[in-house]
Design a protein around this motif. Structure first.
Motif, PDB file in Angstrom:
ATOM      1  N   THR A  99      23.059  72.459  31.209  1.00  0.00           N
ATOM      2  CA  THR A  99      24.041  73.267  30.793  1.00  0.00           C
ATOM      3  C   THR A  99      23.686  75.167  30.910  1.00  0.00           C
ATOM      4  OG1 THR A  99      25.623  71.634  29.431  1.00  0.00           O
ATOM      5  CG2 THR A  99      26.020  73.986  29.388  1.00  0.00           C
ATOM      6  N   ILE A 100      24.492  75.078  31.264  1.00  0.00           N
ATOM      7  CA  ILE A 100      23.321  77.167  31.869  1.00  0.00           C
ATOM      8  C   ILE A 100      24.769  78.118  31.701  1.00  0.00           C
ATOM      9  CG2 ILE A 100      23.909  77.041  34.271  1.00  0.00           C
ATOM     10  CD1 ILE A 100      22.103  79.066  34.471  1.00  0.00           C
ATOM     11  N   ALA A 101      24.395  79.302  30.207  1.00  0.00           N
ATOM     12  CA  ALA A 101      25.941  80.071  29.791  1.00  0.00           C
ATOM     13  C   ALA A 101      25.567  81.248  30.761  1.00  0.00           C
ATOM     14  CB  ALA A 101      26.020  80.110  28.601  1.00  0.00           C
ATOM     15  N   CYS A 102      26.250  81.740  31.285  1.00  0.00           N
ATOM     16  CA  CYS A 102      26.143  83.394  32.332  1.00  0.00           C
ATOM     17  C   CYS A 102      27.317  83.535  32.315  1.00  0.00           C
ATOM     18  CB  CYS A 102      25.145  82.940  33.489  1.00  0.00           C
ATOM     19  SG  CYS A 102      26.439  82.261  34.926  1.00  0.00           S
ATOM     20  N   VAL A 103      27.211  85.503  32.183  1.00  0.00           N
ATOM     21  CA  VAL A 103      28.387  86.590  32.010  1.00  0.00           C
ATOM     22  C   VAL A 103      28.659  86.028  34.261  1.00  0.00           C
ATOM     23  CG1 VAL A 103      27.164  87.544  31.117  1.00  0.00           C
ATOM     24  CG2 VAL A 103      26.579  88.014  33.625  1.00  0.00           C
ATOM     25  N   SER A 136      30.026  85.361  24.434  1.00  0.00           N
ATOM     26  CA  SER A 136      30.922  83.663  24.182  1.00  0.00           C
ATOM     27  C   SER A 136      28.911  83.426  24.899  1.00  0.00           C
ATOM     28  CB  SER A 136      31.343  82.869  25.388  1.00  0.00           C
ATOM     29  OG  SER A 136      32.979  83.980  24.984  1.00  0.00           O
ATOM     30  N   VAL A 137      28.981  83.560  25.828  1.00  0.00           N
ATOM     31  CA  VAL A 137      27.182  83.375  26.661  1.00  0.00           C
ATOM     32  C   VAL A 137      26.123  83.521  25.395  1.00  0.00           C
ATOM     33  CG1 VAL A 137      25.258  83.622  27.873  1.00  0.00           C
ATOM     34  CG2 VAL A 137      27.626  83.930  29.150  1.00  0.00           C
ATOM     35  N   LEU A 138      26.214  83.728  25.108  1.00  0.00           N
ATOM     36  CA  LEU A 138      24.670  84.460  23.434  1.00  0.00           C
ATOM     37  C   LEU A 138      25.658  82.943  22.621  1.00  0.00           C
ATOM     38  CD1 LEU A 138      22.863  85.849  22.680  1.00  0.00           C
ATOM     39  CD2 LEU A 138      24.254  87.029  21.174  1.00  0.00           C
ATOM     40  N   LYS A 139      26.716  82.764  22.086  1.00  0.00           N
ATOM     41  CA  LYS A 139      27.135  81.668  21.612  1.00  0.00           C
ATOM     42  C   LYS A 139      26.932  80.486  21.568  1.00  0.00           C
ATOM     43  CE  LYS A 139      31.012  84.034  18.990  1.00  0.00           C
ATOM     44  NZ  LYS A 139      32.224  83.759  18.328  1.00  0.00           N
ATOM     45  N   SER A 140      27.025  80.587  22.921  1.00  0.00           N
ATOM     46  CA  SER A 140      26.987  78.714  23.556  1.00  0.00           C
ATOM     47  C   SER A 140      25.477  78.580  23.779  1.00  0.00           C
ATOM     48  CB  SER A 140      27.284  79.122  25.052  1.00  0.00           C
ATOM     49  OG  SER A 140      28.714  78.955  25.324  1.00  0.00           O
ATOM     50  N   VAL A 141      24.524  79.127  23.739  1.00  0.00           N
ATOM     51  CA  VAL A 141      22.900  79.109  23.725  1.00  0.00           C
ATOM     52  C   VAL A 141      22.539  79.521  21.892  1.00  0.00           C
ATOM     53  CG1 VAL A 141      20.734  80.765  24.030  1.00  0.00           C
ATOM     54  CG2 VAL A 141      22.311  80.752  26.356  1.00  0.00           C
ATOM     55  N   VAL A 142      23.146  80.134  21.376  1.00  0.00           N
ATOM     56  CA  VAL A 142      22.764  79.875  19.689  1.00  0.00           C
ATOM     57  C   VAL A 142      23.054  78.753  19.580  1.00  0.00           C
ATOM     58  CG1 VAL A 142      23.288  80.830  17.087  1.00  0.00           C
ATOM     59  CG2 VAL A 142      22.472  82.326  19.354  1.00  0.00           C
ATOM     60  N   VAL A 145      24.651  74.871  23.101  1.00  0.00           N
ATOM     61  CA  VAL A 145      25.943  73.590  23.640  1.00  0.00           C
ATOM     62  C   VAL A 145      24.729  73.929  24.787  1.00  0.00           C
ATOM     63  CG1 VAL A 145      28.332  74.210  24.984  1.00  0.00           C
ATOM     64  CG2 VAL A 145      27.933  74.601  22.490  1.00  0.00           C
ATOM     65  N   ALA A 146      25.103  75.307  25.413  1.00  0.00           N
ATOM     66  CA  ALA A 146      23.801  75.396  26.600  1.00  0.00           C
ATOM     67  C   ALA A 146      22.570  75.911  26.346  1.00  0.00           C
ATOM     68  CB  ALA A 146      24.324  77.290  27.235  1.00  0.00           C
ATOM     69  N   ASP A 147      21.896  74.884  27.273  1.00  0.00           N
ATOM     70  CA  ASP A 147      20.333  75.454  27.312  1.00  0.00           C
ATOM     71  C   ASP A 147      19.760  76.290  27.240  1.00  0.00           C
ATOM     72  OD1 ASP A 147      19.927  72.376  27.692  1.00  0.00           O
ATOM     73  OD2 ASP A 147      21.085  72.475  29.655  1.00  0.00           O
ATOM     74  N   PHE A 148      20.636  77.337  28.206  1.00  0.00           N
ATOM     75  CA  PHE A 148      19.772  79.001  28.680  1.00  0.00           C
ATOM     76  C   PHE A 148      21.003  79.740  28.975  1.00  0.00           C
ATOM     77  CE2 PHE A 148      18.583  77.008  32.847  1.00  0.00           C
ATOM     78  CZ  PHE A 148      18.528  78.060  33.869  1.00  0.00           C
ATOM     79  N   GLY A 149      20.493  80.882  29.024  1.00  0.00           N
ATOM     80  CA  GLY A 149      21.487  81.730  28.896  1.00  0.00           C
ATOM     81  C   GLY A 149      21.227  82.870  30.559  1.00  0.00           C
ATOM     82  N   VAL A 150      21.698  83.216  31.015  1.00  0.00           N
ATOM     83  CA  VAL A 150      22.062  85.099  31.242  1.00  0.00           C
ATOM     84  C   VAL A 150      22.557  85.971  30.788  1.00  0.00           C
ATOM     85  CG1 VAL A 150      21.486  86.346  33.779  1.00  0.00           C
ATOM     86  CG2 VAL A 150      21.075  83.441  34.015  1.00  0.00           C
ATOM     87  N   ASN A 151      22.443  87.068  30.003  1.00  0.00           N
ATOM     88  CA  ASN A 151      23.086  87.497  29.546  1.00  0.00           C
ATOM     89  C   ASN A 151      22.329  88.865  29.530  1.00  0.00           C
ATOM     90  OD1 ASN A 151      25.257  88.009  28.008  1.00  0.00           O
ATOM     91  ND2 ASN A 151      24.755  86.696  26.829  1.00  0.00           N
ATOM     92  N   PHE A 152      22.907  89.590  28.908  1.00  0.00           N
ATOM     93  CA  PHE A 152      22.849  91.469  28.357  1.00  0.00           C
ATOM     94  C   PHE A 152      23.051  91.652  27.571  1.00  0.00           C
ATOM     95  CE2 PHE A 152      27.687  91.847  30.405  1.00  0.00           C
ATOM     96  CZ  PHE A 152      27.759  92.206  29.420  1.00  0.00           C
ATOM     97  N   THR A 153      23.246  90.448  26.841  1.00  0.00           N
ATOM     98  CA  THR A 153      22.965  90.529  25.324  1.00  0.00           C
ATOM     99  C   THR A 153      21.795  89.548  24.300  1.00  0.00           C
ATOM    100  OG1 THR A 153      25.162  89.387  24.889  1.00  0.00           O
ATOM    101  CG2 THR A 153      25.528  91.867  24.728  1.00  0.00           C
ATOM    102  N   GLY A 154      21.918  90.100  24.182  1.00  0.00           N
ATOM    103  CA  GLY A 154      20.841  89.020  22.412  1.00  0.00           C
ATOM    104  C   GLY A 154      19.758  89.136  22.226  1.00  0.00           C
TER     105      GLY A 154
END
Length: 302
Positions: A99-103, A136-142, A145-154
């Protein structure tokens, strides 16, 4: 051995709270009352013998034990889903899920081609993409729920490792027949009289832009407001006005009728990075997908 009397709905309750970080939002998603949701969580904690969630009047967060329990709960739910869909290949059932969370800009313009290569290496691994706002991407990783994310916050989060990967400017999106379309660059002052299309105040992009432009004496007035950048670009293509978007979101392939014009005075940019939970160890498939994205980032996500 003591019999453990749990239901799949109890596991779904924990997964919903972990994703939403809110009992109210999780209860609404499951179409049950908050007291009923609380009873399900208490049932899980009683069976596990540990607290799975830290709850205050303002905040809900997984405990360390909760993160471990959540990973098992997700695996059980995935196995059951595969069984209910009549999956006969047990090896495929065990292959797992990444599971990947990303913008959205990464999900729309980077992941599709990358996942083709990934699926050739891991044909039995399923991939879930959570393409949402930066928050939402940040919350998913924290919440695991997601293994990792691609984001501009965190980068400021204590529980998150943020590795900067790609910096991109915000650009003006305009139709090719717009009066500014042939300019090499545009200042924010030149947009004051334009019909401006913006993402909503709930968007992390909007928050970043508002902070960067706080000192301007004049700013363009918003004529249309949407929740997502793709909606804004659709309105620009329809001739309703102009929008300011991350450069990665405005690809010539997907929006041939639009042009991307650099903005100045001020120049506004964002840095995309890879986010993981501190101390987490990714599964081999998840690590492989992250490695592929890192290589792509070195090439500018071209």
């Amino acid at each position: 051995m003591k019999r453990i009397d749990l239901e799949i709905g109890d596991l779904h309750a924990l997964m919903a709270v972990a994703e939403k970080l809110s009992f109210r939002a999780a209860a609404e998603e499951m179409f049950i009352s908050q007291p009923a949701l609380s009873r399900r969580i208490e049932k899980l904690e009683g069976a596990a013998g540990v607290r799975l969630l830290d709850r205050t009047s303002r905040r809900v967060a997984l405990t360390d034990a909760g993160r471990v329990f959540l990973s098992h709960a997700r695996a059980i739910a995935e196995e059951l889903e595969a069984a209910l869909h009549g999956a006969s290949d047990s090896a495929q059932q065990r292959a797992g899920l990444v599971t990947i969370a990303c913008v959205p800009s990464v999900a729309h313009h980077v992941l599709p081609n990358l996942l083709k290569s990934f699926s050739e290496q891991y044909p039995k691994v399923r991939v879930k993409v959570i393409d949402e706002s930066g928050e939402s991407v940040l919350k998913s990783v924290v919440s695991a729920v997601a293994d990792f994310g691609v984001n501009f916050t965190g980068a400021q989060e204590a529980d998150i490792d943020f590795r900067a990967a790609h910096t991109e400017r915000y650009v003006l999106a305009a139709r090719r027949d717009h009066r500014l379309a042939k300019q090499k660059s545009v200042t924010w002052k030149e947009l004051v009289d334009e019909r401006f299309i913006s993402v909503s105040a709930r968007s992390s992009n909007r928050l970043l832009l508002d902070n960067a432009l706080a000192k301007l004496s004049k700013r363009p007035l918003i004529s249309y407001e949407v929740d997502h950048v793709t909606g804004a670009l659709g309105m620009v293509a329809a001739g309703l006005g102009v929008a300011v978007v991350p450069a990665l979101a405005l690809s010539a392939e997907h929006y041939p009728s639009l042009v991307s014009i650099p903005l100045s005075q001020p120049v506004v940019s964002r840095t995309l990075g890879f986010i993981t939970r501190k101390g987490s160890v990714l599964s081999p498939p998840a690590q492989a997908l992250l490695d592929m994205l890192q290589r792509e980032a070195k090439q500018g996500f071209a």
